[in-house]
Design a protein around this motif. Structure first.
Motif, PDB file in Angstrom:
ATOM      1  N   VAL A 235      44.590  50.360  30.646  1.00 43.07           N
ATOM      2  CA  VAL A 235      45.021  48.964  30.764  1.00 43.07           C
ATOM      3  C   VAL A 235      43.839  48.014  30.607  1.00 43.07           C
ATOM      4  O   VAL A 235      42.814  48.160  31.277  1.00 43.07           O
ATOM      5  CB  VAL A 235      45.709  48.707  32.119  1.00 43.07           C
ATOM      6  CG1 VAL A 235      46.186  47.259  32.212  1.00 43.07           C
ATOM      7  CG2 VAL A 235      46.882  49.666  32.320  1.00 43.07           C
ATOM      8  N   THR A 236      44.017  47.019  29.733  1.00 36.50           N
ATOM      9  CA  THR A 236      43.107  45.883  29.649  1.00 36.50           C
ATOM     10  C   THR A 236      43.872  44.652  30.123  1.00 36.50           C
ATOM     11  O   THR A 236      44.965  44.369  29.630  1.00 36.50           O
ATOM     12  CB  THR A 236      42.603  45.664  28.218  1.00 36.50           C
ATOM     13  OG1 THR A 236      41.875  46.821  27.790  1.00 36.50           O
ATOM     14  CG2 THR A 236      41.693  44.444  28.136  1.00 36.50           C
ATOM     15  N   LEU A 237      43.304  43.949  31.079  1.00 35.95           N
ATOM     16  CA  LEU A 237      43.965  42.793  31.692  1.00 35.95           C
ATOM     17  C   LEU A 237      43.140  41.545  31.402  1.00 35.95           C
ATOM     18  O   LEU A 237      42.019  41.400  31.895  1.00 35.95           O
ATOM     19  CB  LEU A 237      44.105  43.010  33.192  1.00 35.95           C
ATOM     20  CG  LEU A 237      44.735  41.897  34.028  1.00 35.95           C
ATOM     21  CD1 LEU A 237      46.171  41.628  33.587  1.00 35.95           C
ATOM     22  CD2 LEU A 237      44.696  42.257  35.514  1.00 35.95           C
ATOM     23  N   VAL A 238      43.677  40.651  30.587  1.00 39.13           N
ATOM     24  CA  VAL A 238      43.031  39.378  30.289  1.00 39.13           C
ATOM     25  C   VAL A 238      43.499  38.383  31.347  1.00 39.13           C
ATOM     26  O   VAL A 238      44.664  37.991  31.371  1.00 39.13           O
ATOM     27  CB  VAL A 238      43.385  38.894  28.875  1.00 39.13           C
ATOM     28  CG1 VAL A 238      42.733  37.542  28.595  1.00 39.13           C
ATOM     29  CG2 VAL A 238      42.949  39.923  27.828  1.00 39.13           C
ATOM     30  N   ALA A 239      42.599  38.000  32.241  1.00 36.66           N
ATOM     31  CA  ALA A 239      42.968  37.235  33.433  1.00 36.66           C
ATOM     32  C   ALA A 239      42.410  35.822  33.355  1.00 36.66           C
ATOM     33  O   ALA A 239      41.198  35.629  33.262  1.00 36.66           O
ATOM     34  CB  ALA A 239      42.457  37.938  34.684  1.00 36.66           C
ATOM     35  N   ALA A 240      43.310  34.850  33.440  1.00 36.78           N
ATOM     36  CA  ALA A 240      42.917  33.443  33.364  1.00 36.78           C
ATOM     37  C   ALA A 240      42.895  32.838  34.756  1.00 36.78           C
ATOM     38  O   ALA A 240      43.947  32.661  35.381  1.00 36.78           O
ATOM     39  CB  ALA A 240      43.890  32.679  32.465  1.00 36.78           C
ATOM     40  N   ASN A 241      41.699  32.557  35.248  1.00 34.43           N
ATOM     41  CA  ASN A 241      41.511  31.786  36.490  1.00 34.43           C
ATOM     42  C   ASN A 241      42.242  32.402  37.683  1.00 34.43           C
ATOM     43  O   ASN A 241      43.048  31.758  38.352  1.00 34.43           O
ATOM     44  CB  ASN A 241      41.985  30.339  36.271  1.00 34.43           C
ATOM     45  CG  ASN A 241      41.320  29.694  35.074  1.00 34.43           C
ATOM     46  OD1 ASN A 241      40.116  29.505  35.056  1.00 34.43           O
ATOM     47  ND2 ASN A 241      42.100  29.384  34.045  1.00 34.43           N
ATOM     48  N   THR A 242      41.958  33.661  37.958  1.00 29.55           N
ATOM     49  CA  THR A 242      42.548  34.344  39.104  1.00 29.55           C
ATOM     50  C   THR A 242      41.440  34.742  40.075  1.00 29.55           C
ATOM     51  O   THR A 242      40.272  34.841  39.709  1.00 29.55           O
ATOM     52  CB  THR A 242      43.308  35.605  38.682  1.00 29.55           C
ATOM     53  OG1 THR A 242      42.394  36.535  38.103  1.00 29.55           O
ATOM     54  CG2 THR A 242      44.405  35.273  37.673  1.00 29.55           C
ATOM     55  N   SER A 243      41.838  34.993  41.322  1.00 29.40           N
ATOM     56  CA  SER A 243      40.889  35.459  42.333  1.00 29.40           C
ATOM     57  C   SER A 243      41.396  36.733  42.991  1.00 29.40           C
ATOM     58  O   SER A 243      41.031  37.048  44.119  1.00 29.40           O
ATOM     59  CB  SER A 243      40.678  34.371  43.400  1.00 29.40           C
ATOM     60  OG  SER A 243      41.914  34.002  44.002  1.00 29.40           O
TER      61      SER A 243
END
Length: 410
Positions: A235-243
């Motif tokens: 899995v590759t997870l492209v994460a926008a502005n998460t904590s």
């Protein structure tokens, strides 16, 4: 001791590794979720954490060998009367003994008796995890139906870092809760598959301080990543502005705005079997981004902000896909009903426009979906199918989405 009738019964097995101290947090989370927990440590585990700690956290007595409470035949009783066994940490030694059917302590004997789902969270040094003996033992356990997570990557004992770190107790507890709801929720049907997921919400800068954004927390995308990895996917997870904490065995790529997200998706797209666009991508961005902070001047009205349209990443993926490794594409639609149509009607129209294989339609009115622990959806297929998923946990919804995706894979 009387038990809470109706409470799920969970055995927490604890192996003898330094990560044994993290089992305390796992026990707390399981009990907070309403489970009745029985802790069964190995003798080696008690070298790291004392029995008193486990008894205080679980509210139940702790034993490590089959010679305790002999009249009750404890390993048989424990194995037969549990709904789930979670082992954290699962050490190389413990997995080796489980894979070969050993029964030389209470925990391994319980594993032979139980027919409940078993979830193992490994923790060990990288060289031990990658050793051919451990690789074979993990394969054996998985073939028999045990859910063996890949470990997290991070700091290990000493100065070393790498694969082998115990997954976060938050993630172990989430998967345990999912298995209690659905014992069949984590098959290895994504083994050998590459999955690309987006999560979170993009932020389009106005100046060095302000931005245009949305309320997405990224929780649903992260849940999709955690469940996909547990089902065997890379899995590759492209994460926008998460904590949010990184799920075990998931490669997280942080991004900020829509164009950064688009570039990351295009970069990681080759070789992907599935692309899930769960991120809330801003439809518009400011035409001009100020290099200095926009000042508030008393008595004046701020200048209008001119907007331009961001690229439609989902539609672009559908338009451009081609070749032998043609990925299954899943979109998300956060919808509210209005004078022009219901949530479902808007969802069907979006599916027709986007042309993806599956569209997850979320109602987001009245504070639903964004930032919550629960979600509901209708899964719309390109074949005209519609599967309603009533309000449930986001990990349970993630499992239902993967159930719908796997039949679409070649």
């Amino acid at each position: 001791m009387t038990r809470d009738v109706g409470a799920p019964r969970v055995v927490v097995g604890v192996g003898g590794g330094i990560a044994a101290y993290k089992a305390a947090e796992l026990i707390r989370r399981l009990r907070s979720g309403g489970a009745e927990v029985t802790v069964v440590p190995t003798p080696a585990a008690l070298e790291f954490v004392g029995a008193a700690t486990f008894e205080a956290l679980s509210g139940r007595p702790v034993a490590t060998d089959v010679w305790t409470e002999i009249p009750a035949v404890q390993h048989v009783h424990t194995g037969q009367h549990t709904d789930l066994v979670v082992i954290a940490p699962a050490t190389a030694d413990l997995m080796a003994r489980a894979a070969t059917g050993r029964a030389d302590d209470l925990l391994t004997a319980t594993l032979l008796v139980t027919r409940a789902p078993v979830l193992m969270a490994p923790a060990m040094h990288t060289e031990m995890w990658t050793h051919p003996a451990t690789v074979d033992n993990v394969a054996t356990l998985r073939r028999r139906g045990t859910v063996v997570l890949d470990p997290a990557v991070g700091r290990l004992t000493g100065a070393d870092s790498g694969p082998g770190r115990l997954p976060d107790p938050e993630h172990i507890a989430a998967l345990a809760e999912l298995l209690l709801q659905r014992p069949d929720a984590l098959p290895q049907d994504l083994a050998g598959r590459r999955v690309l997921i987006t999560a979170g919400g993009t932020r389009e800068p106005l100046d060095p301080v302000r931005y245009l954004g949305n309320r997405s927390s990224g929780k649903q995308g992260f849940a999709l990543a955690l469940v996909a990895a547990a089902r065997g996917a890379a899995v590759t997870l492209v994460a926008a502005n998460t904590s949010l904490p990184t799920p075990p065995a998931v490669d997280v790529v942080p991004v900020g705005d829509a164009r950064e997200l688009q570039a990351a998706v295009q970069f990681h797209l080759p070789g992907s079997d599935v692309v899930v666009m769960a991120a809330a991508v801003a439809d518009f961005r400011p035409v001009d981004v100020r290099g200095d902070k926009i000042k508030k001047t008393p008595g004046t009205t701020p200048d209008p902000i001119a907007l331009t349209t961001n690229p439609d990443i989902l539609a672009g993926l559908v338009r451009d896909r081609a070749g032998a490794r043609n990925p299954v594409i899943v979109g998300f639609a956060a919808e509210t009903g209005d004078a022009d149509g219901t949530v479902l009607e808007h969802g069907r129209a979006k599916l027709a426009r986007k042309g993806c294989d599956l569209l997850v339609v979320n109602p987001v009115d009245a504070g639903r979906a964004f930032g919550t622990e629960d979600n509901e959806a209708v899964l719309l297929g390109a074949d005209g199918s519609a599967v309603e998923v009533a309000l449930t946990g986001k990990h349970a919804l993630a499992a239902r989405i993967w159930d719908a995706v796997t039949p679409l894979l070649p």
